[in-house]
Design an enzyme around this catalytic site. Sequence first.
Site, PDB file in Angstrom:
ATOM      1  N   LYS A  95       0.839  -1.210   0.000  1.00  0.00           N
ATOM      2  CA  LYS A  95       0.000   0.000   0.000  1.00  0.00           C
ATOM      3  C   LYS A  95       0.872   1.258   0.000  1.00  0.00           C
ATOM      4  CE  LYS A  95      -1.630   1.481   4.144  1.00  0.00           C
ATOM      5  NZ  LYS A  95      -1.342   2.849   4.554  1.00  0.00           N
ATOM      6  N   ASN A  96       1.867   1.274   0.886  1.00  0.00           N
ATOM      7  CA  ASN A  96       2.629   2.520   1.048  1.00  0.00           C
ATOM      8  C   ASN A  96       3.616   2.770  -0.096  1.00  0.00           C
ATOM      9  OD1 ASN A  96       1.166   3.071   3.287  1.00  0.00           O
ATOM     10  ND2 ASN A  96       2.756   2.493   4.758  1.00  0.00           N
ATOM     11  N   ARG A 132      -4.703  10.634   4.361  1.00  0.00           N
ATOM     12  CA  ARG A 132      -3.631  11.638   4.417  1.00  0.00           C
ATOM     13  C   ARG A 132      -2.726  11.561   3.194  1.00  0.00           C
ATOM     14  NH1 ARG A 132      -2.220  13.728   9.006  1.00  0.00           N
ATOM     15  NH2 ARG A 132      -0.178  14.180   8.146  1.00  0.00           N
ATOM     16  N   CYS A 165      -3.916  12.903  13.210  1.00  0.00           N
ATOM     17  CA  CYS A 165      -4.718  11.690  13.109  1.00  0.00           C
ATOM     18  C   CYS A 165      -4.515  10.890  14.373  1.00  0.00           C
ATOM     19  CB  CYS A 165      -4.367  10.903  11.857  1.00  0.00           C
ATOM     20  SG  CYS A 165      -2.842  10.021  12.013  1.00  0.00           S
ATOM     21  N   ARG A 210       1.332  14.714  13.113  1.00  0.00           N
ATOM     22  CA  ARG A 210       1.729  14.515  11.718  1.00  0.00           C
ATOM     23  C   ARG A 210       1.657  15.803  10.869  1.00  0.00           C
ATOM     24  NH1 ARG A 210      -0.815   8.930   9.711  1.00  0.00           N
ATOM     25  NH2 ARG A 210       1.029   8.882   8.390  1.00  0.00           N
ATOM     26  N   PRO A 211       2.467  16.790  11.217  1.00  0.00           N
ATOM     27  CA  PRO A 211       2.473  18.023  10.418  1.00  0.00           C
ATOM     28  C   PRO A 211       3.100  17.813   9.040  1.00  0.00           C
ATOM     29  CG  PRO A 211       4.226  18.089  12.048  1.00  0.00           C
ATOM     30  CD  PRO A 211       3.469  16.809  12.286  1.00  0.00           C
ATOM     31  N   ASP A 264       5.190  20.339   7.767  1.00  0.00           N
ATOM     32  CA  ASP A 264       6.145  21.443   7.676  1.00  0.00           C
ATOM     33  C   ASP A 264       7.375  21.106   6.824  1.00  0.00           C
ATOM     34  OD1 ASP A 264       6.600  19.621   9.775  1.00  0.00           O
ATOM     35  OD2 ASP A 264       7.986  21.001  10.774  1.00  0.00           O
ATOM     36  N   ASP A 281       5.214   0.575  11.877  1.00  0.00           N
ATOM     37  CA  ASP A 281       3.996  -0.079  11.398  1.00  0.00           C
ATOM     38  C   ASP A 281       3.896  -1.550  11.822  1.00  0.00           C
ATOM     39  OD1 ASP A 281       3.265   2.281  10.260  1.00  0.00           O
ATOM     40  OD2 ASP A 281       3.786   1.737   8.217  1.00  0.00           O
ATOM     41  N   ILE A 311       8.692   7.081  16.596  1.00  0.00           N
ATOM     42  CA  ILE A 311       8.287   7.801  15.373  1.00  0.00           C
ATOM     43  C   ILE A 311       7.028   8.640  15.609  1.00  0.00           C
ATOM     44  CG2 ILE A 311       7.707   7.583  12.915  1.00  0.00           C
ATOM     45  CD1 ILE A 311      10.460   6.424  13.445  1.00  0.00           C
ATOM     46  N   ARG A 345      -8.335  -0.762   4.792  1.00  0.00           N
ATOM     47  CA  ARG A 345      -7.450   0.234   4.160  1.00  0.00           C
ATOM     48  C   ARG A 345      -6.103  -0.381   3.797  1.00  0.00           C
ATOM     49  NH1 ARG A 345      -6.836   5.601   7.391  1.00  0.00           N
ATOM     50  NH2 ARG A 345      -5.735   5.972   5.466  1.00  0.00           N
TER      51      ARG A 345
HETATM   52  C1  EPZ Z   1       4.484   6.957   6.307  1.00  0.00           C
HETATM   53  O1  EPZ Z   1       3.767   8.017   6.931  1.00  0.00           O
HETATM   54  C2  EPZ Z   1       3.524   5.788   6.219  1.00  0.00           C
HETATM   55  N1  EPZ Z   1       2.386   6.169   5.411  1.00  0.00           N
HETATM   56  C3  EPZ Z   1       3.090   5.353   7.610  1.00  0.00           C
HETATM   57  O2  EPZ Z   1       2.305   4.201   7.478  1.00  0.00           O
HETATM   58  C4  EPZ Z   1       4.338   5.020   8.436  1.00  0.00           C
HETATM   59  O3  EPZ Z   1       3.945   4.737   9.760  1.00  0.00           O
HETATM   60  C5  EPZ Z   1       5.312   6.203   8.437  1.00  0.00           C
HETATM   61  O4  EPZ Z   1       5.629   6.587   7.079  1.00  0.00           O
HETATM   62  C6  EPZ Z   1       6.634   5.902   9.148  1.00  0.00           C
HETATM   63  O5  EPZ Z   1       7.246   4.801   8.547  1.00  0.00           O
HETATM   64  C7  EPZ Z   1       2.462   6.073   4.083  1.00  0.00           C
HETATM   65  O6  EPZ Z   1       3.469   5.689   3.515  1.00  0.00           O
HETATM   66  C8  EPZ Z   1       1.233   6.429   3.299  1.00  0.00           C
HETATM   67  P1  EPZ Z   1       6.718  10.306   8.175  1.00  0.00           P
HETATM   68  P2  EPZ Z   1       4.334   9.501   6.864  1.00  0.00           P
HETATM   69  O7  EPZ Z   1       6.602  11.560   7.401  1.00  0.00           O
HETATM   70  O8  EPZ Z   1       5.012   9.690   5.585  1.00  0.00           O
HETATM   71  C9  EPZ Z   1       7.039  13.725  11.520  1.00  0.00           C
HETATM   72  C10 EPZ Z   1       0.461   2.765   7.933  1.00  0.00           C
HETATM   73  O9  EPZ Z   1      -0.025   2.204   8.946  1.00  0.00           O
HETATM   74  N2  EPZ Z   1       6.911  14.726  10.444  1.00  0.00           N
HETATM   75  O10 EPZ Z   1       7.889   9.423   7.932  1.00  0.00           O
HETATM   76  O11 EPZ Z   1       3.236  10.408   7.238  1.00  0.00           O
HETATM   77  C11 EPZ Z   1       5.770  12.899  11.714  1.00  0.00           C
HETATM   78  O12 EPZ Z   1       4.800  13.604  12.490  1.00  0.00           O
HETATM   79  C12 EPZ Z   1       0.953   4.186   7.988  1.00  0.00           C
HETATM   80  O13 EPZ Z   1       0.512   2.216   6.819  1.00  0.00           O
HETATM   81  C13 EPZ Z   1       7.010  16.069  10.746  1.00  0.00           C
HETATM   82  O14 EPZ Z   1       7.214  16.466  11.910  1.00  0.00           O
HETATM   83  O15 EPZ Z   1       5.377   9.447   8.058  1.00  0.00           O
HETATM   84  C14 EPZ Z   1       6.310  11.660  12.379  1.00  0.00           C
HETATM   85  O16 EPZ Z   1       6.453  11.882  13.750  1.00  0.00           O
HETATM   86  C15 EPZ Z   1       0.647   4.926   9.243  1.00  0.00           C
HETATM   87  N3  EPZ Z   1       6.884  16.980   9.728  1.00  0.00           N
HETATM   88  C16 EPZ Z   1       7.692  11.491  11.723  1.00  0.00           C
HETATM   89  O17 EPZ Z   1       8.009  12.771  11.155  1.00  0.00           O
HETATM   90  C17 EPZ Z   1       6.670  16.602   8.426  1.00  0.00           C
HETATM   91  O18 EPZ Z   1       6.567  17.476   7.561  1.00  0.00           O
HETATM   92  C18 EPZ Z   1       7.766  10.462  10.595  1.00  0.00           C
HETATM   93  O19 EPZ Z   1       6.664  10.671   9.723  1.00  0.00           O
HETATM   94  C19 EPZ Z   1       6.590  15.227   8.124  1.00  0.00           C
HETATM   95  C20 EPZ Z   1       6.714  14.302   9.160  1.00  0.00           C
END
Ligand code: EPZ
Length: 432
Positions: free
Chosen positions: A22-23, A100, A124, A129-130, A132, A314, A336, A407
């Site tokens: 999926k991802n 998202r 969520c 999950r910002p 920025d 995950d 994370i 999902r």
């Molecule tokens: C991806 O989410 C996956 N989703 C998530 O899978 C997975 O848990 C996550 O990566 C970590 O491996 C998809 O691929 C669609 P990140 P993502 O940006 O991209 C912070 C599942 O169950 N952050 O790596 O949203 C954030 O808040 C899902 O399949 C910022 O602060 O994760 C988090 O604490 C859930 N600012 C950390 O970084 C930003 O601009 C890592 O998030 C972006 C992220």
Amino acid sequence: MDKIKIKGGKSLEGKIYISGAKNAALPLICASLLTDETVTLTNMPMLSDIKAMNALLEQLGTKIDEFDDFVDGHSTKTYSYRTKEATSLTAPYDYVRKMRASYYVLGPLLARYGKCELSLPGGCAIGARPMDIHLNSLEQMGANIEIKNGYIYASVEKRLKGAHIIFPLVSVGATCNILMAAVLAEGRTILENAAKEPEISDLAHLLNKMGAKIDGIGTSILTIEGVDKLNGATHKVIADRIEAGSYAVAAAITRGCIELVNALPFTLKRPLHILRDMGVKITENGNSITIDARGCTLIGKDIMTEPFPGFPTDLQAQFLALMLTADGASMVTETIFENRFMHVPELLRMGANINVHGHASAIVRGVKRLSGAQVMATDLRASFALILAGLVAEGETIVNRVYHLDRGYERLEEKLRGVGADIERIKESDEE
Ligand code: EPZ
């Protein structure tokens, strides 16, 4: 809303085919927005998130064709995407609030059309999950970003410009989005501290097939030479390491033996290492992994989530459930997301012994038995952890809010029934 009913106590044995990830599929679909030619994706998982992303692209003007396919011994879907000319550059609230990952249209639309309006995803269940890092990076590439009325208005005069971006933390989403923006930018972009998840490499491989010039795939430094135009391509979606890891735990928790067919061992090194350390026998054979826990007494181990190649967040909930059936205590640390122990209160209702400390860690002590209960979770992986607990609990477990599972787990009941689980879906319409 549908529910899943499980009668626990069966040891699972047999084969499970692992679907496309999926991802990986979600950003791959959005990469098709970068070209006016056709991008064909094979080994696509049949999931509600894929349908949701397809609906968003159709709303943007993409023509999508769907085909039934048969890849590596199991039936799957192939989709072809063609965005000859986008008819809208807006990802509305109703799409983004449901998923998202809709934010993956931002990089491609901005790169190809110089404009995108995206509803800002809120927080969520698992954390704030910002976005920025995505937005700061695009600004470094010359984009103007304005946030108004819950929307991100992103635009650029002429074309994005290559930049040297050092991500402040490792983000899967930001790495994918900026990578897709950079392939059509003017000049060279260097992304440092990039995420190295296999799904990102899969995206980079598709982009290179489309004519992009990306170096450093699989490392934390990606170098991208922007090109003027991209072409169509065909690509097979990488196997879902989280689905494979989840069924590996299903084998271990029921002390059964499951062969995960079409799973990629290199994407699961850390989780497989933990399982081996706990006492599970694991055999890797090309694209197949056999998890054999028959007759095993498992020993609890500590786990800490980290970006790839570390232990994936995950799989945290699923391994936490497994530790409940192991001897001794295990410390589970989540680094994370700030709110990813929602499965714990529900597991406690099934007789678990878990103490959560702050938001970041939990001590899990093995228990003699879990007992079936009505439970529900607020995210996909937490819901799977409840299924796992139900597989070993005494009596009947009903997992509510099944739409979370739909999902991300393709044909979940069918796959688990195929290895001997007593599991069924209760359709809303079947209920009194
Ligand atoms: C991806 O989410 C996956 N989703 C998530 O899978 C997975 O848990 C996550 O990566 C970590 O491996 C998809 O691929 C669609 P990140 P993502 O940006 O991209 C912070 C599942 O169950 N952050 O790596 O949203 C954030 O808040 C899902 O399949 C910022 O602060 O994760 C988090 O604490 C859930 N600012 C950390 O970084 C930003 O601009 C890592 O998030 C972006 C992220």
